[in-house]
Enzyme design. Structure first.
Site, PDB file in Angstrom:
ATOM      1  N   ASP A   1     -23.045  -5.285 -66.211  1.00  0.00           N
ATOM      2  CA  ASP A   1     -21.709  -4.786 -66.545  1.00  0.00           C
ATOM      3  C   ASP A   1     -20.611  -5.740 -66.081  1.00  0.00           C
ATOM      4  O   ASP A   1     -19.565  -5.850 -66.717  1.00  0.00           O
ATOM      5  CB  ASP A   1     -21.494  -3.407 -65.918  1.00  0.00           C
ATOM      6  N   GLY A   2     -20.838  -6.437 -64.964  1.00  0.00           N
ATOM      7  CA  GLY A   2     -19.826  -7.364 -64.462  1.00  0.00           C
ATOM      8  C   GLY A   2     -19.526  -8.484 -65.438  1.00  0.00           C
ATOM      9  O   GLY A   2     -18.371  -8.889 -65.607  1.00  0.00           O
TER      10      GLY A   2
ATOM     11  N   ASN B   1     -12.545  -0.756 -66.886  1.00  0.00           N
ATOM     12  CA  ASN B   1     -13.123   0.239 -65.977  1.00  0.00           C
ATOM     13  C   ASN B   1     -12.060   1.020 -65.209  1.00  0.00           C
ATOM     14  O   ASN B   1     -11.894   2.210 -65.408  1.00  0.00           O
ATOM     15  CB  ASN B   1     -14.072  -0.435 -64.986  1.00  0.00           C
TER      16      ASN B   1
ATOM     17  N   THR C   1     -17.702   6.723 -64.612  1.00  0.00           N
ATOM     18  CA  THR C   1     -19.014   6.912 -63.978  1.00  0.00           C
ATOM     19  C   THR C   1     -19.241   5.925 -62.836  1.00  0.00           C
ATOM     20  O   THR C   1     -20.314   5.922 -62.235  1.00  0.00           O
ATOM     21  CB  THR C   1     -20.151   6.733 -65.009  1.00  0.00           C
TER      22      THR C   1
ATOM     23  N   LEU D   1     -16.405   8.282 -60.049  1.00  0.00           N
ATOM     24  CA  LEU D   1     -17.406   9.328 -59.834  1.00  0.00           C
ATOM     25  C   LEU D   1     -17.827   9.372 -58.372  1.00  0.00           C
ATOM     26  O   LEU D   1     -17.977  10.451 -57.785  1.00  0.00           O
ATOM     27  CB  LEU D   1     -18.618   9.079 -60.733  1.00  0.00           C
ATOM     28  N   SER D   2     -17.987   8.206 -57.758  1.00  0.00           N
ATOM     29  CA  SER D   2     -18.371   8.147 -56.345  1.00  0.00           C
ATOM     30  C   SER D   2     -17.298   8.752 -55.446  1.00  0.00           C
ATOM     31  O   SER D   2     -17.599   9.293 -54.377  1.00  0.00           O
ATOM     32  CB  SER D   2     -18.626   6.697 -55.928  1.00  0.00           C
TER      33      SER D   2
END
Length: 318
Positions: free
Chosen positions: A91-92, A179, A225, A229-230
């Site tokens: 994803d990075g 993001n 997410t 989310l965290s």
């Protein structure tokens, strides 16, 4: 079928430490043994990633395409003049590509080193053996050629994923967040002081909220997410155009505004925040892109940004 121009954006190898060439052949302590296990694991990750790059390049050589391979660390200019961007990493790497892309070119992410569940379980008492999540990556080496053929033959279309625009004192920053954005003091131990309100067409949709906290995080649907989310947020449908925000570790919010510490900024709304510390930073999609702010600066966040065309994993499209 016309010949296509592709940019192959690659995660570099130097992100993985390598085992020392002389090594420690007879480790006598559990610490040294664990260190060698970790280095061996990282060396394997590097090897798997390299094999994935070679695999993708071999597949591309068989197709009617002109491919330009570039390591992501060597790319700093906007991406132009190609029909498709393929990122190989996680994803990075896809996030970094998105910062240099407008809404005209689609991107396909290839997760070069997916997490292996059995490996994580094997080393759970020794170290974290999690590899790449690849949440936005639709391909791995297992299905890359099939996915590529679908794209080249027009049998699949990219999804339009929302991004976030950031304005500081009414000046639009050049980078759109795929993001999330974190607005905080440079020192994590220092209180972040700011206020915010939500507006639509210059009309307030919420009261002014004054905050002392660890900062303000705002995410897109794609980023909901991840850190959001965290931090106690919730996952959103991937194609939602709304933003989600959360005030990090608020200090004694008043009872009448405590429910405003976490919420939604709808697609037609804007979050306006005024910064009240001598210094502050806006982190865009992690720690690599940072914009400085100071006392009195106004930060405006909204989903009024060019979409990103992404070939998403099938389970995210439903």
């Amino acid at each position: 079928m016309a010949r296509r121009r592709l940019l192959l954006l690659l995660k570099p190898f130097d992100v993985y430490p390598t085992c020392p060439s002389d090594g420690v052949t007879n480790p006598k302590t559990s610490f040294l043994l664990k260190t060698l296990q970790v280095l061996s694991y990282l060396d394997n990750r590097r090897s798997v990633h390299k094999d994935a790059i070679n695999f993708c390049q071999n597949v591309l050589r068989k197709k009617l395409v002109d491919c330009i391979p570039v390591f992501r660390s060597n790319l700093s200019q906007p991406i132009r003049g190609v029909d498709l961007v393929i990122t190989v990493g996680g994803d990075g790497t896809l996030l970094q590509a998105s910062h240099l892309m407008d809404d005209s070119i689609p991107v396909l992410g290839v997760n070069s080193d997916p997490t292996q569940v059995k490996e994580v379980e094997e080393f759970i008492d020794k170290f974290d053996a999690t590899r790449s999540t690849g949440y936005l990556c639709a391909a791995t080496v297992k299905n890359f050629e099939h996915k590529l053929d679908e794209i080249l033959q027009g049998r699949t279309v990219p999804s339009e994923v929302s991004r976030m625009s950031i304005c500081v004192n009414s000046e639009l920053l050049s980078t759109y967040a795929l993001n999330d954005v974190l607005v905080a003091h440079p020192c994590p131990a220092t209180v972040s002081r700011f206020s915010f309100r939500i507006k639509k067409d210059c009309v307030s949709r919420s009261p002014l909220v004054n905050c002392r906290s660890s900062g303000l995080r705002v995410s897109t649907a794609a980023g909901s997410t991840a850190a959001m989310l965290s931090a106690g947020g919730f996952s959103m449908p991937i194609l939602s155009k709304d933003l989600q925000y959360i005030v990090r570790e608020p200090i004694s919010p008043r009872a009448d505004i405590s429910n405003l510490m976490h919420g939604i900024v709808q697609s037609e709304e804007t979050m306006e925040s005024t910064w009240y510390c001598q210094e502050g930073l806006i982190y865009i999609d992690g720690s690599h892109i940072v914009h400085s702010i100071q006392h009195g600066d106004m930060v405006e966040l909204s989903s009024k940004a060019p979409i990103l065309k992404v070939f998403l994993p099938r389970h995210l499209q439903s």
